[in-house]
Design a protein around this motif. Structure first.
Motif, PDB file in Angstrom:
ATOM      1  N   ARG A  25     -29.375 -14.399 -11.076  1.00 50.51           N
ATOM      2  CA  ARG A  25     -29.917 -15.476 -10.232  1.00 50.51           C
ATOM      3  C   ARG A  25     -28.843 -16.053  -9.321  1.00 50.51           C
ATOM      4  O   ARG A  25     -29.113 -16.443  -8.196  1.00 50.51           O
ATOM      5  N   HIS A  36     -41.361 -17.995  -9.764  1.00 49.32           N
ATOM      6  CA  HIS A  36     -40.785 -19.137  -9.058  1.00 49.32           C
ATOM      7  C   HIS A  36     -39.895 -18.634  -7.915  1.00 49.32           C
ATOM      8  O   HIS A  36     -39.953 -19.131  -6.787  1.00 49.32           O
ATOM      9  N   GLU A  50     -40.877 -19.730  -4.266  1.00 49.47           N
ATOM     10  CA  GLU A  50     -39.988 -20.727  -3.631  1.00 49.47           C
ATOM     11  C   GLU A  50     -38.921 -20.047  -2.787  1.00 49.47           C
ATOM     12  O   GLU A  50     -38.629 -20.460  -1.675  1.00 49.47           O
ATOM     13  N   GLN A  53     -30.739 -25.005 -11.704  1.00 51.82           N
ATOM     14  CA  GLN A  53     -30.296 -26.347 -12.077  1.00 51.82           C
ATOM     15  C   GLN A  53     -30.152 -26.518 -13.593  1.00 51.82           C
ATOM     16  O   GLN A  53     -29.124 -26.979 -14.061  1.00 51.82           O
ATOM     17  N   SER A  92     -34.079 -21.600  -9.620  1.00 51.87           N
ATOM     18  CA  SER A  92     -34.127 -22.393 -10.860  1.00 51.87           C
ATOM     19  C   SER A  92     -32.809 -22.319 -11.631  1.00 51.87           C
ATOM     20  O   SER A  92     -32.782 -22.004 -12.805  1.00 51.87           O
ATOM     21  N   ASP A 115     -32.718 -24.744  -6.388  1.00 51.68           N
ATOM     22  CA  ASP A 115     -34.071 -24.956  -6.923  1.00 51.68           C
ATOM     23  C   ASP A 115     -34.868 -23.663  -6.870  1.00 51.68           C
ATOM     24  O   ASP A 115     -35.559 -23.315  -7.824  1.00 51.68           O
ATOM     25  N   LEU A 166     -39.618 -17.204 -14.116  1.00 47.76           N
ATOM     26  CA  LEU A 166     -38.557 -17.287 -13.108  1.00 47.76           C
ATOM     27  C   LEU A 166     -38.854 -16.365 -11.949  1.00 47.76           C
ATOM     28  O   LEU A 166     -38.641 -16.723 -10.796  1.00 47.76           O
TER      29      LEU A 166
END
Length: 1569
Positions: A820, A850, A854, A792, A790, A787, A847
């Protein structure tokens, strides 16, 4: 004639007056006793044993537990059997000299033979059951046999018989053998203590046999099974029912594993280093190889010598048989037997060898033994070669893991070099080892051969040998030329592949611009060069084959013609055919010698390269990071993160590698994770360095390193990781004080650093494996990491989710996705310290945010992990706990943001302006579709098409499986053992019928002539009359005259012989040329058709078919068709025709042979049928296990820094050892299967020779002795060629798969290039205005799929600027493709300037429109070539286009201007620049319609503004259709079309659409503001 045991020609045969033991017949009867005793005892035990054994489940491995003296016993028993055979022969032949039959001469020997056979069967069964007590029976038998034989020998000596009598020698030999066997039996008792001792010894099978995974049993089975590969039977026969898989071939025995061999080689290598006086001198690899693998090579050479010497038995036996048959004399029976010792006849050994039947049996035995030894020699060298390769690979891998980084990045050691070491040099050495016994065996063979020839033919033999020796250097010359040609061919094919790859990658652009033919021609041009090189290759190959076939003919010709003219004596058939057979033996080593010498030279070069590599620089000792040794071992035990280190000890390669660790300096401050003092670091000698580095990285906090491009940020991270060379200064890593030792489950593996490099590095593994990277899987943590990064949505797109293979051989991911995954790997690892090197570089703004929030701030900071982040995004500085600013390789500032704000105002202000600029970009950047969505879109496009194809494939497979299950095994077996005749025919027909006809006729003619030569020789040698002079010519004169006449008659055969030989040599040339050129023409045609088909295939084909698959047809498959099929075909036809002509001749000479032929043919059919299937499977296994091994090497070399930062060397070594062993297992099984086949076909060949000989001897009366010689010589050649027939068949079958694959692509539909309007009807300047009418347009990608555009209607005026927008998948791009007729328009039409585009020829249509694609595609070549491959424009026009695209100034600065080089894929320009080149390209083609397909998606704001301006000004008078990505780009358009699900939703001016509040366009614009 009555049968009686003692014979009835003397009355006192049965009398014992002179004493019982003085009756010879009684002594022989006494000798029967032990044999009978053994049979009586053992048979019941065997039957009971077998009965009970079949009820027991076969235990896998106790079988291989050998009793002491196992091999010696087998060898002695075989010798015993051989001596018994001699004894039987001697008895039978002696018996023919007697008046009445004396059974006692051979019956005891015959019983002895049976008893000896029984003894070995019995022994084997006892050994299998591991029940040594029963060996007592054998012990008693040996003692009794020994005693009875001693009595016999003593009686012989008494009578005064001696060594000159054969039976005395045989008896003496038997005494020795029985004595030795007795000793072996005593030894078993002493060692195993199974009887007479209180406690018998308990024995366990060796370690690898307790492991049921070991399936390679060669080292463990008994001698007979070893020699005949009997243990392979279940595997090879089972392959027929179901394919051989990796599971079936299991693991390697310990002695053959690469780790074992690596340690042997390494110890030998290191030992030299320790013993060396001169420290500078590097250890010799040759010596190390000899120390580690010398013994098996010596063993193999011994086998080889024995085989070669036995090989000469063939010609000698033939000469013996023919000679005896020629001077045939009837055996005279003895009349007087009284005065003979014991009343029987005793013969000498020469008398025995005069019996033709004895010679035939000897010939058979010699052949069987020779072949067994030869195969044993091959097997031992191959096993040693494979062991050596495993050891070398492990050695290279260890070295790779310790290579210094500067070596890799400085290009002293490129990836290519490392891959060559692994793929080429190790194999060269392995092959050299396979062939090296030949180096010393062949000279001996040649010398022996020449001596024997001289003995048979005298001086003329030397002439023939001279011919062979003189022509051998030419062979060598051809061989070296072949190697050179192969190199140049390789260069051309690499070049061709590069061009083909470029075409396939840019195929969409080529089709849209109608340039595919230009590029196709450039590939064909390279292919032309490659074919020229291949033609030379074919020429040399055919020369080599020709020499090989012609040399023996030339030698025979020279020898026999000279003999006819010089020699006084007539050439007898015996001499002629023995020497013919000898010439056949001689040619092989001479032909092979050139190959062996070539391999030896290559091996020398390989060893030199290896030595240089092993001596190259290594990375420094990084003990500071490990803490001192004891701690690191402790931590390994405690930390779950290091579980991979807990290997069983024998896999602890690490233990051999660890340098001694230094004591750690006490750290000054405890809250610092890493600290650098006065650091000066360099990348090798002359590279830019980091100087005067003093920094600290606070524990548990977020440190950011910022600075301009190239100021040394990444280098700083690597310096801390110890990858750079330290000039001076120290790097300190803190360790937790012991009091803080966390409980096991919390403690982190603090000696490893989670590191995400700037250039993302993926393993060839699943997504999940790439992220967990060897750590235990924890679902919750894994989910959190995915997550945070990102991932997923991207994972959902992959065909198998996170179980999809990615990496080199897997799915191609985009840069952002790769990056990533690398960041996710660093986050997931349970380490104290995380280094992230510019993780945002390939990510778009959402991204990045995020990930920052996160991933870094939440996930890592919550874990209290120390994070070091290198970044260009200054807006994140506010989150940093500590900032290090770099400039030109040194630290500019260090501290918190506040410190810097107060102390260095200038720097802070500079940052602020940059931040503002970045923030503005940020606002602009939040468009509808970000770059990531775009990446996902490309991924989805690649897949939705591929999945449709996959489904179709899966369905096919399922159908096949269902069929299989219906008529289960029978069909699979028949399908798998069928030879693909259809494909062969297709291959031959693509070579051209004329060449096929030429090949077939010349082959048949050549073999007919060869037979004719030998037949003529038979007639010639048998011709001259036998009696030396006739009885009536008494005076010497007449004798001389008849002698002269006879000589003249003898020589009259010479001219025909010469003519036949000449024809034979000429036909050899023709056949070898015709086969090679047939292959060449087939290769030319197949490649040409393939290229044409693929380049003209519709776009959909490329969507469905993976690029790798298409490339494989052009690389691997084309290579097989070019270079491998012709020689295989040649060899197959040659060996088959040789075998057939031989069998034909034998049948012609002795028709009786046909009866024996039937069972032999059946046996041969089954052997080849089973072998071909198994061999194909094993070859596939070998190929499929080789690829992962090579990939593992290259991927390790690429990810060195990451692996070392993570401290995962041990795990990667382990993986390498497993991959090497798997590949070696497959290869070993393949070579064992080849041995299995060869042993069997060789034995069949020996049986053929025996039958031919016996048939010839039986039916000799009325035969010319020359013909017998002919038949036997041919029978001898069969043994050599039978296995080649099968091997070549199997190879050809595997190679024909390539033709089949290429053919499957030749059936693809091409696009319809013709159109229904002729080009002449289209105006030259069409489209003049650029008016577009779209009427009721329906489009789909494939008749199988749903339409993507449904009933679209639109009208675009000339010169209008039209914008089309819509969400992903709404059909925008499909509409743009429809303008070029790239998709299936199945209803409606598009009319441009009054012409329906579907009726136009594609070339015309596509060359008159322009398009700019969303992915910029550039080809390697000059800038000029990229803008205008057709070479139609002037330079001014090109410069104008570049100026419009704002590139003129940049191109001017490049060396060569317009002729400046663009590398593959345009890598030497940024993405924005590439996009501008594409714009210039569209402008060069002055068409009145331009289509821009999301052309601004991958461009920064500045470039995009340029593009917009250009479109407005330069294209003012042209119609421009823009497919928009960011809505603000089309706000100024004249007309906007909004699409949804293939329909037009809104249509009109942007202003009017904006006013509809709830409209789709208005909502887009709102989102974009």
């Amino acid at each position: 004639m009555s049968l009686s045991f003692c014979g009835n020609d003397v009355n006192n045969s049965y009398s014992v007056e002179k004493g019982v033991l003085n009756n010879g017949c009684f002594v022989d009867a006494l000798n029967l006793v032990p044999h009978v005793f053994l049979l009586f005892i053992t048979f019941p035990i065997l039957f009971i044993g077998w009965g009970s054994q079949s009820s027991k489940v076969q235990i896998h491995h106790n079988t291989w537990l050998h009793f002491p003296g196992h091999n010696l016993r087998w060898i002695l028993t075989f010798t015993l059997l051989f001596v018994h055979v001699c004894e039987i022969a001697e008895g039978i032949v002696s018996n023919t000299w007697m008046k009445s039959n004396h059974l006692h001469l051979f019956l005891p020997a015959f019983m002895g033979f049976i008893a000896a056979t029984t003894s070995v069967v019995y022994y084997h069964n006892i050994e299998t059951a591991n029940f040594p007590k029963l060996l007592l029976a054998l012990f008693i038998y040996w003692v009794l046999a020994f005693i009875t034989k001693i009595i016999k020998l003593w009686k012989f000596a008494e009578v005064g018989l001696g060594v000159e009598h054969l039976r005395f020698c045989i008896t003496a030999l038997l005494v020795v053998l029985y004595g030795l066997l007795m000793a072996v039996e005593v030894n078993v008792i002493i060692v195993r203590k199974y009887v007479f001792f209180a406690n018998p010894q308990r024995v366990k099978p060796p370690e690898d046999l307790q492991d049921l995974g070991v399936r390679f049993l060669q080292p463990f089975v008994n001698l007979l099974s070893k020699a005949t590969y009997w243990w392979m039977n279940p595997l090879i026969i089972g392959a027929h029912k179901r394919p051989i898989e990796l599971k079936k071939i299991g693991k390697l025995p310990i002695a053959m594993r690469s780790l074992t061999n690596y340690l042997r080689l390494k110890d030998a290598y290191e030992e030299q280093r320790q013993n060396a006086e001169d420290l500078e001198k590097s250890p010799s690899i040759w010596r190390a190889m000899y120390r580690a693998f010398g013994r098996p090579i010596l063993l193999s050479s011994t086998f080889r010598y024995m085989a070669d010497l036995l090989g000469f038995a063939g010609p000698l036996c033939i000469s013996g048989i023919v000679e005896r048959l020629e001077n045939n004399t009837e055996v005279v029976r003895m009349n007087k037997t009284e005065d003979l010792p014991f009343g029987v006849f005793f013969m000498s050994s020469t008398q025995l060898l005069q019996n033709t039947y004895v010679l035939a049996v000897l010939l058979f035995l010699a052949l069987v033994l020779q072949r067994t030894f030869l195969q044993a020699s091959y097997y031992v060298t191959i096993e040693t070669g494979i062991n050596l390769r495993g050891a070398l690979l492990a050695m290279i891998y260890n070295k790779i893991l310790r290579l210094s980084t500067s070596n890799m990045s400085m290009g002293e050691m490129t990836l290519g070099q490392i891959n060559n070491l692994v793929a080429i040099e190790t194999n060269q050495l392995m092959w050299f080892l396979f062939l090296c016994p030949n180096l010393w065996a062949m000279p001996v063979q040649i010398i022996m051969g020449v001596i024997l020839l001289y003995y048979l033919l005298g001086f003329s033999a030397l002439i023939g040998a001279l011919v062979i020796v003189l022509l051998a250097p030419i062979q060598y010359l051809i061989a070296t030329k072949l190697a050179d040609t192969q190199k140049s061919t390789l260069d051309y094919s690499t070049d061709r592949l590069k061009k083909t790859t470029e075409i396939l990658k840019g195929i969409k652009l080529l089709k849209l611009y109608a340039w595919e033919n230009i590029f196709c021609d450039s590939v064909l041009e390279t292919r032309g060069k490659e074919l020229t090189s291949l033609r030379t290759f074919a020429l040399y190959t055919s020369m080599s084959i020709f020499m090989n076939a012609a040399i023996p003919i030339a030698a025979v010709l020279a020898t026999f013609v000279t003999h006819a003219y010089i020699s006084q004596s007539r050439l007898s058939p015996a001499e002629a055919f023995a020497s013919l057979a000898l010439f056949h033996i001689l040619v092989t080593p001479l032909f092979l010698l050139s190959t062996v010498v070539r391999f030896a030279v290559k091996a020398l070069v390989s060893v030199q390269k290896l030595g240089e590599f092993l001596q190259s620089e290594e990375i420094g000792d990084d003990s500071w990071r490990n803490g001192d040794m004891p701690v690191s071992l402790e931590s390994c035990k405690k930390h779950p993160g290091a579980r991979n280190r807990k290997q069983p000890l024998r896999y602890q390669m690490d233990n051999y590698e660890q340098p001694l660790r230094r004591q750690l300096r006490p750290t000054e401050t405890e809250d610092v994770a890493v600290k650098v003092n006065n650091g000066y670091f360099t990348w090798g000698s002359n590279m830019s360095t980091l100087s005067d580095i003093n920094i600290r990285i606070p524990t548990g906090q977020l440190t950011m390193i910022v600075g301009q491009v190239g100021c040394g940020k990444s280098s700083l991270l690597l310096a801390m990781l110890g990858e750079m060379q330290t000039h001076s200064g120290k790097v300190y890593w803190s360790k937790l004080p012991d009091s803080e030792m966390l409980p096991d489950y919390l403690s982190k593996n603090r000696y490893s650093v989670a590191y995400a490099a700037q250039k993302s590095w993926l393993l060839n593994a699943t997504v999940e494996d790439n992220i967990t990277f060897g750590s235990p899987f924890n679902k919750q943590r894994y989910k959190a990491v995915i997550d945070a990064c990102s991932l997923q949505p991207d994972i959902d797109l992959l065909p198998f989710g996170d179980q999809t293979e990615i990496g080199e051989r897997g799915i191609n991911l985009s840069g952002g996705q790769r990056q990533r995954i690398c960041v996710a790997r660093a986050l997931y690892q349970n380490t104290n310290i995380v280094f992230l090197d510019d993780p945002f570089s390939a990510l778009d703004i959402h991204l990045s945010d995020h990930l920052m929030q996160e991933g870094i701030l939440k996930f890592l900071q919550d874990d209290k992990r120390t994070v070091v982040l290198v970044t260009h995004k200054l807006q994140y500085l506010i989150h940093a706990d500590w900032i290090i600013a770099m400039k030109d390789g040194s630290v500019l500032r260090e501290g918190t943001l506040k410190d810097i704000q107060t102390h260095d105002v200038e720097l802070y202000e500079h940052w602020k302006t940059l931040m503002n600029r970045q923030d503005q970009e940020l606002e602009k950047d939040t468009e509808i579709e970000s770059q990531t969505t775009l990446e996902r879109k490309t991924l989805r496009r690649a897949f939705y098409s591929r999945e449709a194809k996959n489904q179709i494939d899966d369905e096919d497979e399922e159908e096949e499986e269902e069929e299989d299950e219906d008529d289960n095994l029978s069909t699979t077996t028949s399908r798998r053992s069928k030879i693909p005749w259809k494909v062969c025919w297709c291959y031959l027909s693509s070579g051209g019928f004329l060449l096929v006809f030429l090949m077939v006729t010349s082959k048949l003619a050549k073999h007919s002539v060869m037979v004719a030569i030998d037949y003529w020789l038979a007639a010639w040698t048998s011709s001259a009359p036998n009696e030396q002079n006739s009885s009536f010519s008494l005076d010497a004169n007449a004798t001389n005259i008849s002698e002269t006449i006879r000589n003249a008659e003898h020589r009259s055969y010479v001219p025909v012989f010469v003519i036949l030989c000449g024809a034979g040599i000429f036909l050899c040339l023709i056949t070898s040329l015709s086969v090679e050129f047939l292959g060449l023409s087939a290769a030319t045609n197949l490649h040409h058709n393939l290229l044409n088909k693929i380049i003209h295939a519709p776009l959909r084909f490329f969507d469905i078919t993976p690029l790798g698959q298409i490339l494989n047809r052009f690389s691997a498959d084309t290579n097989i068709i070019d270079q491998h099929i012709p020689p295989t075909l040649e060899s197959l036809t040659r060996s088959t025709l040789l075998c057939l002509s031989a069998i034909g001749i034998i049948t012609f000479v002795t028709p009786v042979f046909v009866t024996a032929l039937v069972p032999l043919a059946v046996a041969f059919y089954f052997i080849q049928k089973y072998f071909r299937v198994a061999s194909k499977d094993l070859q596939d296994l070998d190929d499929s296990t080789q690829l992962p091994l090579l990939c593992h090497f290259s991927e390790t070399a690429e990810g060195l820094t990451t692996i070392r930062a993570f401290r995962h060397e041990a795990r990667f070594k382990q993986r390498m050892l497993e991959l090497t062993d798997t590949n070696n297992t497959a290869y070993l099984f393949l070579s064992a299967a080849n041995r299995w086949l060869e042993v069997r076909t060789d034995y069949l060949g020996a049986v053929i020779v025996l039958t031919a000989a016996v048939a010839a001897i039986c039916s000799f009366y009325g035969l010319q002795s020359g013909l017998v010689g002919l038949g036997l010589t041919y029978a001898l050649t069969v043994t050599n060629y039978l296995n080649w027939v099968v091997r070549n068949l199997a190879d050809l079958e595997v190679q024909m798969a390539a033709v089949k694959k290429v053919n499957s692509f030749l059936t693809t539909e091409s696009e319809n290039y013709e159109g229904s309007i002729d080009v002449s009807q289209v105006p030259e300047d069409w489209p003049q205005h650029g008016e577009i009418k779209i009427q009721d347009l329906c489009v789909r990608y494939d008749p199988m799929l749903k339409p993507v555009l449904k009933h679209v209607n639109a009208f675009i005026n000339p010169g209008q600027k039209v914008g089309i927008c819509g969400r992903t998948g709404s059909g925008k791009s499909s509409l743009s493709l429809a303008f070029f007729n790239m998709v299936d328009v199945f209803e409606g039409k598009i009319i441009i300037d009054g012409i329906d585009i579907c009726k136009l020829p594609l070339q015309t249509l596509r060359s008159r429109l322009s398009i700019i694609l969303q992915d910029p595609v550039l080809f390697s070549g000059s800038i000029r070539f990229n803008l205008d491959p057709e070479r139609t424009c002037s330079d001014d026009r090109l410069w104008e286009a570049l100026e419009i695209a704002q590139l003129k100034n940049m191109v001017k600065t490049l060396p060569g201007g317009l002729d400046a080089v663009i590398t593959e894929g345009g890598e030497n320009f940024s993405v924005g620049q590439r996009q501008l080149f594409c714009l210039a390209r569209a402008f060069v083609r002055k068409s009145s319609i331009l289509i821009m397909d999301e052309a601004t998606a991958s461009i920064d704001m500045a470039t995009e503004n340029i593009l917009q301006k250009v479109v407005m000004t330069a294209f003012a008078d042209r119609t421009v259709v823009t497919i928009a990505h960011r809505v603000h780009t089309i706000l100024t358009a004249d007309l906007v079309i909004v699409m949804k699900r293939g329909n037009i939703l809104e249509y009109g001016k942007p202003e009017t659409l904006m006013e509809q509040e709830d409209g789709m366009f208005a909502s887009f614009v709102k989102a974009d503001m």
